[in-house]
Design a protein around this motif. Structure first.
Motif, PDB file in Angstrom:
ATOM      1  N   LEU A 179       0.846  -1.190   0.000  1.00 12.03           N
ATOM      2  CA  LEU A 179       0.000   0.000   0.000  1.00 12.03           C
ATOM      3  C   LEU A 179       0.883   1.242   0.000  1.00 12.03           C
ATOM      4  N   PRO A 180       0.459   2.287  -0.685  1.00  6.83           N
ATOM      5  CA  PRO A 180       1.207   3.535  -0.577  1.00  6.83           C
ATOM      6  C   PRO A 180       0.993   4.096   0.833  1.00  6.83           C
ATOM      7  N   VAL A 181       2.055   4.566   1.450  1.00  2.00           N
ATOM      8  CA  VAL A 181       1.915   5.106   2.797  1.00  2.00           C
ATOM      9  C   VAL A 181       1.681   6.607   2.687  1.00  2.00           C
ATOM     10  N   LYS A 182       0.414   6.934   2.798  1.00  2.00           N
ATOM     11  CA  LYS A 182      -0.035   8.321   2.788  1.00  2.00           C
ATOM     12  C   LYS A 182      -1.323   8.343   3.585  1.00  2.00           C
ATOM     13  N   LYS A 183      -2.142   9.305   3.415  1.00  2.00           N
ATOM     14  CA  LYS A 183      -3.404   9.341   4.151  1.00  2.00           C
ATOM     15  C   LYS A 183      -4.195   8.063   3.837  1.00  2.00           C
ATOM     16  N   ALA A 184      -4.685   7.410   4.868  1.00  2.00           N
ATOM     17  CA  ALA A 184      -5.353   6.117   4.691  1.00  2.00           C
ATOM     18  C   ALA A 184      -6.500   6.193   3.686  1.00  2.00           C
ATOM     19  N   GLU A 185      -7.260   7.270   3.723  1.00  2.00           N
ATOM     20  CA  GLU A 185      -8.384   7.405   2.792  1.00  2.00           C
ATOM     21  C   GLU A 185      -7.905   7.368   1.345  1.00  2.00           C
ATOM     22  N   ALA A 186      -6.755   7.944   1.071  1.00  2.00           N
ATOM     23  CA  ALA A 186      -6.214   7.952  -0.289  1.00  2.00           C
ATOM     24  C   ALA A 186      -5.691   6.575  -0.689  1.00  2.00           C
ATOM     25  N   ALA A 187      -5.211   5.799   0.260  1.00  2.00           N
ATOM     26  CA  ALA A 187      -4.672   4.471  -0.033  1.00  2.00           C
ATOM     27  C   ALA A 187      -5.766   3.448  -0.355  1.00  2.00           C
ATOM     28  N   VAL A 188      -7.009   3.762  -0.034  1.00  2.00           N
ATOM     29  CA  VAL A 188      -8.121   2.856  -0.355  1.00  2.00           C
ATOM     30  C   VAL A 188      -8.166   2.594  -1.858  1.00  2.00           C
ATOM     31  N   ILE A 189      -7.874   3.599  -2.656  1.00  2.00           N
ATOM     32  CA  ILE A 189      -7.885   3.443  -4.115  1.00  2.00           C
ATOM     33  C   ILE A 189      -6.881   2.374  -4.538  1.00  2.00           C
ATOM     34  N   ALA A 190      -5.706   2.389  -3.932  1.00  2.00           N
ATOM     35  CA  ALA A 190      -4.680   1.392  -4.255  1.00  2.00           C
ATOM     36  C   ALA A 190      -5.119  -0.007  -3.827  1.00  2.00           C
ATOM     37  N   LEU A 191      -5.701  -0.122  -2.640  1.00  2.00           N
ATOM     38  CA  LEU A 191      -6.185  -1.425  -2.178  1.00  2.00           C
ATOM     39  C   LEU A 191      -7.229  -1.968  -3.139  1.00  2.00           C
TER      40      LEU A 191
END
Length: 178
Positions: free
Chosen positions: A37-49
């Motif tokens: 996962l990209p380590v940034k704001k969790a809400e933004a990482a949802v797209i990657a998941l």
């Protein structure tokens, strides 16, 4: 038909750091895979998941479960709360309920919990500086169908009790696979 479990890492880790979880679950008969996962704001990482993990059961009937260690669990929980996902389960290892020293921020990390529709397994140390145990116990009822397992004297790692945590996770996921 079975279940496939995708697990995300903590903020200071990677998919490789989740190898003990993946290997342990595979030894227990669970089809597990770690994801980066990209380590940034969790809400933004949802797209990657969601770009990696199927949103619903596979054509062969295999059901999808998500989860993660700390940050990875938070990302997975946010994905599970989205209305168009159909996950079989969510497993949260050391969920980061609040930043250390900021227990007043629990609502920021749990406001999405009532929208999670799948069963949830939370595993947490009782001395976790990211999840004061009294606050975690108070927040757990926000989840519709949750089991909370805690470990005395443990902080923000389950490494000392990983075998027990993986036994519980495998039983939880296997029960949902049928």
């Amino acid at each position: 038909m079975g279940i496939r479990f995708f697990v995300g890492h903590g903020a200071s880790g990677s998919a490789a750091s989740m190898a003990p979880h993946v290997e342990g679950l595979r030894r227990r008969g669970i089809d597990a895979q770690a994801i980066d996962l990209p380590v940034k704001k969790a809400e933004a990482a949802v797209i990657a998941l969601r770009a990696i993990v199927p949103d619903r059961p596979c054509p062969d009937g295999t059901r999808i479960a998500v989860g993660g260690q700390s940050y990875g669990g938070r990302v997975a929980s946010l994905a599970a709360a989205e209305p168009d996902t159909d996950y079989a389960a969510l497993v949260l290892f050391s969920y980061p309920l609040h930043a250390p020293g900021s227990p007043d921020r629990v609502a920021d990390r749990t406001s999405h919990w009532p929208a999670i529709r799948c069963p949830v397994l939370l595993l947490s140390g009782e001395a976790d500086p990211f999840a004061r145990i009294d606050l975690l116990r108070a927040a757990a009822p926000l989840l519709r169908n949750a089991e909370l397992v805690t470990y005395p004297r443990l902080g923000h790692t389950l490494r000392p009790v990983l075998e027990d945590a993986l036994d519980r996770t495998a039983r939880f996921l296997a029960a949902l696979a049928d």
